[in-house]
Design a protein around this motif. Sequence first.
Motif, short mmCIF file in Angstrom:
data_model
loop_
_atom_site.label_atom_id
_atom_site.label_comp_id
_atom_site.label_asym_id
_atom_site.label_seq_id
_atom_site.Cartn_x
_atom_site.Cartn_y
_atom_site.Cartn_z
N VAL A 166 0.83 -1.20 0.00
CA VAL A 166 0.00 0.00 0.00
C VAL A 166 0.87 1.25 0.00
O VAL A 166 0.65 2.20 -0.77
N HIS A 167 1.89 1.28 0.85
CA HIS A 167 2.77 2.46 0.94
C HIS A 167 3.58 2.64 -0.35
O HIS A 167 3.85 3.78 -0.75
N GLU A 168 3.97 1.54 -0.99
CA GLU A 168 4.71 1.67 -2.25
C GLU A 168 3.83 2.31 -3.33
O GLU A 168 4.28 3.18 -4.09
N VAL A 169 2.57 1.88 -3.40
CA VAL A 169 1.64 2.47 -4.38
C VAL A 169 1.41 3.95 -4.07
O VAL A 169 1.43 4.80 -4.98
N LEU A 170 1.21 4.28 -2.80
CA LEU A 170 0.97 5.68 -2.42
C LEU A 170 2.20 6.54 -2.73
O LEU A 170 2.07 7.72 -3.12
N HIS A 171 3.38 5.94 -2.57
CA HIS A 171 4.60 6.69 -2.90
C HIS A 171 4.66 6.99 -4.40
O HIS A 171 5.05 8.11 -4.79
N ARG A 172 4.27 6.03 -5.25
CA ARG A 172 4.27 6.26 -6.68
C ARG A 172 3.22 7.29 -7.08
O ARG A 172 3.37 8.01 -8.06
N ARG A 173 2.12 7.35 -6.34
CA ARG A 173 1.01 8.24 -6.66
C ARG A 173 1.08 9.58 -5.89
O ARG A 173 0.10 10.32 -5.87
N ARG A 174 2.24 9.87 -5.29
CA ARG A 174 2.34 11.07 -4.46
C ARG A 174 2.09 12.35 -5.25
O ARG A 174 1.53 13.32 -4.73
N ALA A 175 2.49 12.37 -6.54
CA ALA A 175 2.28 13.58 -7.35
C ALA A 175 0.79 13.84 -7.56
O ALA A 175 0.31 14.98 -7.44
N ASP A 176 0.01 12.77 -7.88
CA ASP A 176 -1.43 12.92 -8.05
C ASP A 176 -2.10 13.32 -6.74
O ASP A 176 -3.02 14.15 -6.73
N LEU A 177 -1.64 12.74 -5.62
CA LEU A 177 -2.22 13.08 -4.32
C LEU A 177 -1.94 14.54 -3.97
O LEU A 177 -2.80 15.26 -3.46
N SER A 178 -0.71 14.96 -4.27
CA SER A 178 -0.33 16.34 -3.95
C SER A 178 -1.08 17.34 -4.82
O SER A 178 -1.51 18.40 -4.35
N ALA A 179 -1.26 16.98 -6.12
CA ALA A 179 -1.94 17.91 -7.03
C ALA A 179 -3.38 18.16 -6.59
O ALA A 179 -3.91 19.26 -6.76
N LYS A 180 -4.05 17.14 -6.01
CA LYS A 180 -5.45 17.29 -5.60
C LYS A 180 -5.59 17.50 -4.08
O LYS A 180 -6.71 17.55 -3.57
N ARG A 181 -4.43 17.62 -3.40
CA ARG A 181 -4.41 17.85 -1.95
C ARG A 181 -5.26 16.79 -1.21
O ARG A 181 -6.07 17.09 -0.34
N ILE A 182 -5.08 15.54 -1.62
CA ILE A 182 -5.83 14.44 -1.00
C ILE A 182 -5.00 13.82 0.11
O ILE A 182 -3.81 13.53 -0.06
N ARG A 183 -5.62 13.61 1.25
CA ARG A 183 -4.96 12.97 2.38
C ARG A 183 -5.35 11.49 2.41
O ARG A 183 -6.51 11.13 2.18
N VAL A 184 -4.39 10.64 2.71
CA VAL A 184 -4.65 9.20 2.83
C VAL A 184 -4.36 8.77 4.26
O VAL A 184 -3.24 8.93 4.74
N ASP A 185 -5.36 8.28 4.93
CA ASP A 185 -5.21 7.75 6.29
C ASP A 185 -5.14 6.23 6.25
O ASP A 185 -6.10 5.57 5.82
N VAL A 186 -4.01 5.70 6.63
CA VAL A 186 -3.83 4.25 6.68
C VAL A 186 -4.01 3.80 8.12
O VAL A 186 -3.19 4.12 8.99
N GLU A 187 -5.09 3.07 8.38
CA GLU A 187 -5.38 2.60 9.73
C GLU A 187 -5.17 1.08 9.76
O GLU A 187 -5.97 0.32 9.23
#
Length: 473
Positions: free
Chosen positions: A321-342
Motif C-alpha cells: 500500500v505504501h509503495e503504491v501511495l509513494h508512486r502516486r504522491r504527485a497525483d495526491l499532492s496535485a489534488k491535496r488528498i490525504r490518505v489515512d492508513v489505519e
Amino acid sequence: MTTLRFKDRIALYYVLATAALVAAAYLVVFGVVHHRVYLDLDADLRYEVAKHRQEVSLAGRTIRFAHKDEWEEREHREVQVDPVFIQITDPRGQLLDRSPNLKGEQLTFDATPAGRVPFNSQLRGTAIRQVQVRLAAAGGGPAGYLLAAISSEAAQHVLASLRLVLLGSYPVVLLALFGGARLLAGRSIAPITQITAATNRITRSNLAERIALPPRPDELHTLASAINGLLHRVEQAVAREKQFTADASHELRTPLAVLRGTLEVLIRKPRSAAEYVESITLGMHEIDRLTHLVEQLLLLARFENHAKSLRRQELSVLSCVHEVLHRRRADLSAKRIRVDVEDGVSATIVSDPFLVDLILDNVLANAIKYSPAGSTIGVALALGTSHLSCAITDQGIGIRPDDLARIFDPLYRSEALAHKHIDGTGLGLSIVAKACELLAIERTVASTLGQGTAFTLVFPMGGAAVPDGPQGS
C-alpha cells in the motif's frame, strides 16, 4: 478394425456378463441333476447289495449262493426291466459264483479301495453302475467279495440329453440376449442421439438454442443440463468478446481520430511555433493514452496464461500500500488528498507481488481519480482467522446501484459522458477482477452516489501477525 457402435458395445458387455452367469447356472443345474441321478442309482445299488448279501452262504472258506435254482426259475418266469447282476469272488478276485443273468460274463474286479465305492463300468457294451463288498469269514478275515451291478443306461441317457439341451440352448440364449440388449440399449441411448443432433445444430450464430431436457431426472437429464449450462457460459463469453471487441475498437479509434485531426489541422497552413508545440503536445498525450490502452489490453489478454507462472512469496500488504501511495504522491499532492492508513496489525500473506501491486495500484488510482480535491481516502487493514482484509474508502462521486454489477466488465465506465474530464479506459477494474480471480482474493464494492465508494479486498493469509500502530500519508 471396425469400431462397434455405442449401443452394440453396451449389448456386448451385457451379453458377456450374462453369458458367465448363464454358464454358471447351467453348470449348477447339470451338477445337481448329475448328483441326484447317481445318488438314486447308488441307493438302489446299495439296496440290492444288502438284499443279495443275505442270500450268500459261507461254509468255511466256501462261498456260494443259496437257492440259486430259484434265481434261474425266476429269470425264466419274469422279464427283468432293470436286471441286477451279482458275482462272488475269492479275496484274489477269482470267480466263485455268479447270478444266472451274467451268463458267461464277469463283472470287473478292483482290489483297490476305489472298488468299494460305486463306479461306472461296462458289461456287454452296456453301461452299468457297480460296487463290491467284502465278505468276512468266521475268523474275521476276508472270505471274498460280493460284486453287484445294475444298469445305468437310463441315467446316462438322461444326463446326455440334459447336456445336449444345455449346450444347444446356450448360444440360442446368448443370441436372444444380445438382440434384446441391443434393442433396449438403442432405446436407452435415444436421448443421447437427440442431444447429439441438437448440439450439432448449435453454432456460433445460434448459441441461444438449448437442448430439450429428458422428462426423467436421470443421468441423461444431468448431462443435458450440464451442456445447457456450458452453452450459456459460452454464449455469455462470446457476447462479452463481441462487446469487448466493439468497445476496444471504439477506444482505439478515438485517440487515432484525435491524432489524425490534429495533424490535418497542422498541414493546412503554416503555424506558429507555439501552435506547433501545442498540437504536438496534444498528439503526444493521445499517443500516451493509446499506449496505455494497448498495454492494458495486452495485460488483460496475458491473464489467461498467467496462472501457470505465478511467483508466490511472502509479502506485506501494508508495505505494498505504501509503495503504491509513494508512486502516486504527485497525483495526491496535485489534488491535496490525504490518505489515512489505519492498520491495527501488520500481517504477511503468500501471494504474487506483481499482481498484488497491480490490484492495489488500480483500486487506489480509481479512488484518487474520482475523489474531489481536499478529500480523504481511508485504507484500513483488519486481520481475521485465516485472511487479511484491506478496505479502501474514498469520498468521491460514487457509483449508481445499477452500474455496480458492471464496473468489472472490460471497457465499461459508469456515466462516462458525465465525467469526460476524468481520464480512463475502463480496463482498470477488469484487470483487478482477473488478478483477484487468479489469487483467490475476494472483492466487494459498496457505493453511495455522491458520497463515495468502498472497495474491500480479502487476501488469503500466510505468515504471522505483528501488532503495529496507526500511520498516515
